[in-house]
Design a protein around this motif. Structure first.
Motif, short mmCIF file in Angstrom:
data_model
loop_
_atom_site.label_atom_id
_atom_site.label_comp_id
_atom_site.label_asym_id
_atom_site.label_seq_id
_atom_site.Cartn_x
_atom_site.Cartn_y
_atom_site.Cartn_z
N UNK A 35 -36.74 30.63 20.78
CA UNK A 35 -37.14 32.04 20.76
C UNK A 35 -38.65 32.17 20.91
N UNK A 36 -39.40 31.31 20.26
CA UNK A 36 -40.86 31.36 20.39
C UNK A 36 -41.28 31.04 21.81
N UNK A 37 -40.69 30.00 22.40
CA UNK A 37 -41.06 29.62 23.76
C UNK A 37 -40.73 30.74 24.74
N UNK A 38 -39.57 31.37 24.58
CA UNK A 38 -39.22 32.50 25.46
C UNK A 38 -40.23 33.64 25.31
N UNK A 39 -40.64 33.92 24.08
CA UNK A 39 -41.60 35.01 23.86
C UNK A 39 -42.96 34.67 24.46
N UNK A 40 -43.31 33.39 24.46
CA UNK A 40 -44.58 32.96 25.06
C UNK A 40 -44.53 33.08 26.59
N UNK A 41 -43.41 32.68 27.19
CA UNK A 41 -43.25 32.88 28.64
C UNK A 41 -43.39 34.37 28.97
#
Length: 158
Positions: A35-41
């Protein structure tokens, strides 16, 4: 760039932005490294430098985020994610293997990375990754790299 909360989330989750990455962009703590990686993308897509800084470990956060109006992020594919072998849920590190397709100065490129995350207090933060950049050379009659299902000439080449 503002995005309607009803629009599809740029992270590719198939959820509306308002139910997916928007809460994280406004300070909600990510429950998982994915979820964090998706939000960073999504923050790269939308140019949200504050979110990128807030979710980057202070020991590895660069001065320049590398945000550019010339970079157009088109597609995110999460290939795998997890925690190191033997580590249990709730422990301190995790990783996400992803592929991101983008267009910059008219050239298509793909960034593939295994990103490492760690806990900082009660939240996940990005530590670093092992990026690999490759050029894409799609033909006009080939499928568009953005994964729209249309030919390039009828999609992003317009």
């Amino acid at each position: 760039m503002p995005l309607s909360i009803d629009a599809s989330c740029p992270c590719g989750s198939a959820e509306p932005y308002g139910e997916c990455c928007a809460p994280l962009h406004h300070g909600t703590v990510a429950k998982t490294v994915e979820a964090l990686m998706r939000s960073r993308y999504c923050a790269f897509v939308l140019g949200l430098e504050n979110h990128l800084r807030r979710t980057w470990h202070p020991d590895t956060c660069p001065t320049d985020m590398g945000l550019s109006a010339d970079t157009h992020w088109k597609r995110l594919e999460v290939l795998d994610h997890g925690q190191p072998e033997g580590q249990k849920d709730g422990e301190e590190t995790g990783w996400v293997h992803f592929r991101a397709t983008f267009q910059e100065h008219g050239r298509w490129q793909r960034l593939e990375e295994v990103s490492r995350f760690t806990r900082l207090g009660d939240r996940w933060v990005y530590m670093d990754g092992t990026p690999q950049l490759s050029a894409l050379k799609p033909g006009r009659n080939e499928a568009c790299p953005c994964a729209s299902g249309r030919k390039l000439k009828r999609c992003c080449a317009r």
